[in-house]
Design an enzyme around this catalytic site. Structure first.
Site, mmCIF file in Angstrom:
data_model
loop_
_atom_site.group_PDB
_atom_site.id
_atom_site.type_symbol
_atom_site.label_atom_id
_atom_site.label_comp_id
_atom_site.label_asym_id
_atom_site.label_seq_id
_atom_site.Cartn_x
_atom_site.Cartn_y
_atom_site.Cartn_z
ATOM 1 C CG HIS A 33 -1.813 -1.142 1.328
ATOM 2 N ND1 HIS A 33 -1.932 -1.999 2.303
ATOM 3 C CD2 HIS A 33 -3.057 -1.326 0.714
ATOM 4 C CE1 HIS A 33 -2.818 -2.909 2.440
ATOM 5 N NE2 HIS A 33 -3.552 -2.323 1.129
ATOM 6 N NE ARG A 184 -8.783 -11.849 3.596
ATOM 7 C CZ ARG A 184 -9.547 -11.191 2.712
ATOM 8 N NH1 ARG A 184 -8.899 -10.838 1.412
ATOM 9 N NH2 ARG A 184 -10.793 -10.646 2.642
#
Ligand code: PAF
Length: 274
Positions: A33, A184
């Protein structure tokens, strides 16, 4: 850096800008990100990150409730990366009433691969991305290539609705052993984390066979699925597809290998362009 939670404040802060470059996220940010935020900086006159765990793209049995919410740490990382505005709305701000208007992407793109195993996922993604592009008035929006099909579905949505937004893909960021960074990954136990490298290794091995001239795409996928299963994974798919539209390839097409598999209770996805 401004942290805003309401549409009213977001609009106040963005009023003075003409070209917001926006990185939509669900938070729990990792280097992937942050690389997108850095990539966004020169592409607009204000850099905006959105943080919103979007219930609409989770099936009832999926991890909406347990999805990690780490706003404070996320904001510290975004500020260090030079982000200007973080939009982190509550659910009631973006969905003040049931979202009965939804964006339904075409089955040919969205009911295959991820969409086959996560029915309704891309309806949820398209609906929230459309809404976030509208809220932020994005002129550029960036999405990671790790979610390859998501990037393609969003590109097509923006094109077909003639939205005034340029969609930019960011390269997948990987750990030293090759595991694609994902929020995750944090669900993996220490043992599973060591084993998780097998997914990217599988993709690399399919890519090598393709580079060596293999054209038996289905057999390559089936072999890789058996191999992962023997190592203790529950693979959903390992598929060789055409880069341009994710359909089964013809000779001469540019290829991408995509995979999704469950290790213990964690479902991981990854892909490699060839
Ligand atoms: O990739 C994600 O994090 C999400 O699917 C997105 C694009 C932010 C929409 O909720």
């Amino acid at each position: 850096m401004k942290l805003v939670h309401t549409l009213k404040h977001l609009r106040q802060h963005l009023d003075a800008y003409r070209h917001p470059a926006v990185v939509p996220t669900m938070g729990n940010l990792h280097d992937g990100h942050i690389a997108l935020v850095r990539q966004a900086k020169p592409l607009g006159d204000v850099t905006v990150a959105t943080i919103f765990v979007n219930r609409l793209q989770f099936a009832p049995h999926e991890d909406f409730d347990t999805y990690p919410r780490t706003l404070e740490a996320d904001c510290a990382r975004l500020e260090a990366a030079g982000c200007d505005v973080v939009f982190a709305p509550l659910e009631a701000e973006l969905y003040p009433q049931p979202q009965t208007f939804k964006v339904h992407p075409p089955a040919v793109l969205a009911d295959i691969l991820e969409g086959h195993f996560r029915p309704g996922f891309f309806v949820g993604v398209c609906t929230i991305v459309m809404k976030l592009l509208s809220c932020t008035q994005a002129r550029t929006a960036l999405f990671g290539k790790k979610d390859y099909q998501q990037l393609m579905v969003i590109r097509n949505m923006v094109q077909q609705f003639a939205l005034p937004v340029t969609i930019v893909g960011g390269e997948t960021q990987r750990a030293d052993d090759g595991l694609a960074l994902s929020s995750r990954n944090g669900y993996l136990s220490a043992d599973e984390r060591q084993q998780a490298v097998q997914l990217s290794a599988t993709l690399r091995s399919v890519a090598e066979s393709l580079r060596a001239g293999a054209t038996n795409f289905e057999a390559l996928g089936a072999y890789s699925m058996r191999d992962l299963a023997e190592k203790g994974w529950k693979p959903d798919y390992v598929e060789v597809r055409r880069q341009s539209d994710l359909q089964p390839p013809q000779a001469g097409d540019k290829l991408v290998v995509l995979a999704a598999a469950r290790l213990g209770t964690t479902r991981l996805i990854d892909n490699l362009e060839v």
